[in-house]
Design a protein around this motif. Structure first.
Motif, PDB file in Angstrom:
ATOM      1  N   GLY B 103      -7.272 -31.304 -82.444  1.00 12.46           N
ATOM      2  CA  GLY B 103      -6.312 -32.347 -82.784  1.00 12.46           C
ATOM      3  C   GLY B 103      -4.914 -31.783 -82.748  1.00 12.46           C
ATOM      4  N   GLY B 104      -3.988 -32.560 -83.261  1.00  8.88           N
ATOM      5  CA  GLY B 104      -2.594 -32.176 -83.174  1.00  8.88           C
ATOM      6  C   GLY B 104      -2.235 -30.906 -83.911  1.00  8.88           C
ATOM      7  N   ALA B 105      -2.900 -30.662 -85.039  1.00  4.98           N
ATOM      8  CA  ALA B 105      -2.528 -29.494 -85.846  1.00  4.98           C
ATOM      9  C   ALA B 105      -2.736 -28.195 -85.082  1.00  4.98           C
ATOM     10  CB  ALA B 105      -3.321 -29.477 -87.152  1.00  4.98           C
ATOM     11  N   LYS B 106      -3.763 -28.142 -84.259  1.00  2.53           N
ATOM     12  CA  LYS B 106      -4.029 -26.919 -83.502  1.00  2.53           C
ATOM     13  C   LYS B 106      -2.944 -26.686 -82.455  1.00  2.53           C
ATOM     14  CE  LYS B 106      -6.779 -23.408 -82.781  1.00  2.53           C
ATOM     15  NZ  LYS B 106      -6.843 -22.331 -83.786  1.00  2.53           N
ATOM     16  N   LEU B 107      -2.481 -27.761 -81.840  1.00  2.00           N
ATOM     17  CA  LEU B 107      -1.386 -27.631 -80.887  1.00  2.00           C
ATOM     18  C   LEU B 107      -0.113 -27.197 -81.609  1.00  2.00           C
ATOM     19  CD1 LEU B 107      -0.146 -28.071 -78.043  1.00  2.00           C
ATOM     20  CD2 LEU B 107       0.394 -30.414 -78.774  1.00  2.00           C
ATOM     21  N   VAL B 108       0.140 -27.807 -82.760  1.00  2.00           N
ATOM     22  CA  VAL B 108       1.322 -27.445 -83.536  1.00  2.00           C
ATOM     23  C   VAL B 108       1.273 -25.968 -83.919  1.00  2.00           C
ATOM     24  CG1 VAL B 108       2.519 -27.828 -85.730  1.00  2.00           C
ATOM     25  CG2 VAL B 108       1.711 -29.777 -84.391  1.00  2.00           C
ATOM     26  N   GLU B 109       0.087 -25.514 -84.279  1.00  2.00           N
ATOM     27  CA  GLU B 109      -0.068 -24.099 -84.643  1.00  2.00           C
ATOM     28  C   GLU B 109       0.377 -23.192 -83.502  1.00  2.00           C
ATOM     29  OE1 GLU B 109      -4.037 -22.406 -84.616  1.00  2.00           O
ATOM     30  OE2 GLU B 109      -3.665 -21.459 -86.563  1.00  2.00           O
ATOM     31  N   PHE B 110       0.015 -23.578 -82.281  1.00  4.26           N
ATOM     32  CA  PHE B 110       0.369 -22.738 -81.130  1.00  4.26           C
ATOM     33  C   PHE B 110       1.878 -22.756 -80.885  1.00  4.26           C
ATOM     34  CE2 PHE B 110      -0.872 -20.427 -77.389  1.00  4.26           C
ATOM     35  CZ  PHE B 110       0.112 -20.699 -76.447  1.00  4.26           C
ATOM     36  N   LEU B 111       2.482 -23.924 -81.061  1.00  2.00           N
ATOM     37  CA  LEU B 111       3.893 -24.086 -80.696  1.00  2.00           C
ATOM     38  C   LEU B 111       4.863 -23.764 -81.826  1.00  2.00           C
ATOM     39  CD1 LEU B 111       3.685 -27.477 -78.739  1.00  2.00           C
ATOM     40  CD2 LEU B 111       3.902 -25.195 -77.756  1.00  2.00           C
ATOM     41  N   ALA B 112       4.380 -23.866 -83.067  1.00  3.64           N
ATOM     42  CA  ALA B 112       5.305 -23.859 -84.207  1.00  3.64           C
ATOM     43  C   ALA B 112       6.107 -22.578 -84.331  1.00  3.64           C
ATOM     44  CB  ALA B 112       4.541 -24.129 -85.502  1.00  3.64           C
ATOM     45  N   GLY B 113       5.553 -21.471 -83.912  1.00  5.61           N
ATOM     46  CA  GLY B 113       6.290 -20.219 -84.046  1.00  5.61           C
ATOM     47  C   GLY B 113       7.337 -20.037 -82.965  1.00  5.61           C
ATOM     48  N   GLY B 114       7.364 -21.003 -82.039  1.00  5.81           N
ATOM     49  CA  GLY B 114       8.327 -20.915 -80.949  1.00  5.81           C
ATOM     50  C   GLY B 114       7.641 -20.582 -79.652  1.00  5.81           C
ATOM     51  N   ALA B 115       7.489 -21.582 -78.792  1.00  9.57           N
ATOM     52  CA  ALA B 115       6.873 -21.355 -77.492  1.00  9.57           C
ATOM     53  C   ALA B 115       7.453 -22.357 -76.507  1.00  9.57           C
ATOM     54  CB  ALA B 115       5.354 -21.530 -77.566  1.00  9.57           C
ATOM     55  N   PRO B 116       7.780 -21.915 -75.321  1.00 12.57           N
ATOM     56  CA  PRO B 116       8.233 -22.884 -74.317  1.00 12.57           C
ATOM     57  C   PRO B 116       7.082 -23.770 -73.905  1.00 12.57           C
ATOM     58  CG  PRO B 116       8.023 -20.690 -73.355  1.00 12.57           C
ATOM     59  CD  PRO B 116       7.735 -20.549 -74.806  1.00 12.57           C
ATOM     60  N   CYS B 117       7.398 -25.012 -73.595  1.00 17.58           N
ATOM     61  CA  CYS B 117       6.356 -25.947 -73.187  1.00 17.58           C
ATOM     62  C   CYS B 117       6.874 -26.773 -72.031  1.00 17.58           C
ATOM     63  CB  CYS B 117       5.963 -26.845 -74.357  1.00 17.58           C
ATOM     64  SG  CYS B 117       4.601 -27.942 -73.966  1.00 17.58           S
ATOM     65  N   ILE B 118       6.127 -26.795 -70.934  1.00 19.89           N
ATOM     66  CA  ILE B 118       6.506 -27.590 -69.771  1.00 19.89           C
ATOM     67  C   ILE B 118       5.490 -28.710 -69.630  1.00 19.89           C
ATOM     68  CG2 ILE B 118       5.252 -26.007 -68.205  1.00 19.89           C
ATOM     69  CD1 ILE B 118       7.403 -26.617 -66.110  1.00 19.89           C
ATOM     70  N   SER B 119       5.987 -29.907 -69.329  1.00 20.65           N
ATOM     71  CA  SER B 119       5.091 -31.069 -69.326  1.00 20.65           C
ATOM     72  C   SER B 119       4.942 -31.668 -67.937  1.00 20.65           C
ATOM     73  CB  SER B 119       5.651 -32.157 -70.259  1.00 20.65           C
ATOM     74  OG  SER B 119       5.691 -31.696 -71.573  1.00 20.65           O
ATOM     75  N   TYR B 120       3.709 -32.042 -67.629  1.00 24.12           N
ATOM     76  CA  TYR B 120       3.414 -32.729 -66.368  1.00 24.12           C
ATOM     77  C   TYR B 120       2.695 -34.037 -66.666  1.00 24.12           C
ATOM     78  CZ  TYR B 120       4.633 -28.468 -63.876  1.00 24.12           C
ATOM     79  OH  TYR B 120       5.305 -27.389 -63.365  1.00 24.12           O
TER      80      TYR B 120
END
Lengths: 199, 120
Positions: B103-120
């Motif tokens: 769910g969303g929390a797992k994605l937030v965990e990955f990104l929360a510390g600072g990670a670039p994200c590119i969207s397609y």
């Protein structure tokens, strides 16, 4: 619920066999081994092969465990057949900590709490101060409601959560890590989460 | 020190070009020693099902199935959005290697510390 009469030994024996088939077997929700009294409870409630420990039964029924525990005891006490197998279970209990009724009878002074399962190699089971059946709620809805419910508890208190969503085994540990709350037990779909002690 | 890199993908056979390019970039990230995640949501969750990507091949690129397999072999991971997964009636038993329903929390965990994200 039908009750075999003591004058009908065959029916009483069938009741004993039903209890024996469940006693020591795993709760279908959390895997904890059922004590003799929990086995009788499952037979009384007609759960068949969907046997549950007292804690998971309380969660599923949305009732406080202490109320359910007392209610079952009251019910069987007034019925000769169920009372008989209940008293027989008394004689088999060896581990007071394992049986919710034996613990009370032994005069243990801990506050009424839901006893939850621990993994086979864990320490003594944790306890919960409140419970929530989240059903298949997942993703943002799950953790937002979790946050709201946990905030109702005092710091250090424990919330028992049942969450069947496929993403819950990943999300709940992640959420706890992000927010500083403690995932006490993690046995999908059953979780115990302790509210952190400071904001 | 290796960083994190996220590729968010929302397309599958409805836009095979995007689906392919997302994994090409993801492979570039993992090959560059980034801890790389491909987050599949909306239609892209269909890519999590074994066999679905078999007939997706865009000119100039390796077949999508191969791109996905190489990504996982190189250490990449795929998170599959749980609500999107359930909405489409997909099967947990048909998840491809390296895919985990979250769910969303797992994605937030990955990104929360600072990670670039590119969207397609």
């Amino acid at each position: 619920m039908s009750e075999p009469e003591l004058s009908d030994p065959a029916r009483l024996e069938a009741l004993r066999r039903s209890v024996a088939a469940l006693e020591g077997g795993p709760c279908v929700a959390c895997g904890r081994a059922l004590c003799g009294h929990e086995a009788v409870t499952c037979v009384v409630m007609g759960l068949g092969t969907a046997q549950r420990c007292l804690s998971c039964l309380a969660i599923g029924l949305g009732r406080p465990v202490e109320e359910l525990r007392a209610g079952v005891h009251e019910h069987v006490s007034h019925r000769e057949c169920f009372g008989r197998v209940w008293r027989e279970a008394d004689g088999r209990e060896r581990d007071v900590a394992h049986c919710p009724w034996a613990a009370v009878q032994a005069g243990r002074s801990e506050a009424p709490r839901v006893l939850a399962a621990a993994a086979a190699d864990d320490d003594a089971p944790a306890a919960a101060d409140a419970s929530w059946d989240a059903g298949d709620t997942g993703c943002g809805e799950l953790v937002l409601e979790l946050r709201r419910r946990l905030a109702r508890l005092a710091p250090g208190q424990v919330l028992a959560v049942t969450a069947t969503d496929l993403g819950a085994p990943q999300d709940l540990p992640a959420w706890c890590g992000l927010t500083g709350n403690t995932l006490v037990t993690n046995r999908h779909p059953n979780y115990l989460i302790r509210r952190k002690k400071e904001r | 020190m290796a960083g994190r890199f996220c590729v968010s993908l929302t397309a599958a056979k409805n836009d095979p070009d995007k689906a392919t390019v997302a994994f090409v970039v993801a492979n570039a990230a993992v090959a560059s020693d980034q801890e790389t995640l491909v987050f599949l949501s909306t239609e892209a969750v269909r890519l999590s099902q074994a066999g679905y990507a078999d007939d997706i091949r865009e000119e100039g690129f390796a077949p999508l199935r191969e791109l996905m397999e190489n990504f996982v072999k190189a250490g990449g991971k795929m998170f599959v959005c749980s609500p999107c997964f359930k909405k489409r009636g997909l099967s947990e038993g048909k998840l491809v290697a390296g895919a985990t329903v979250v769910g969303g929390a797992k994605l937030v965990e990955f990104l929360a510390g600072g990670a670039p994200c590119i969207s397609y």
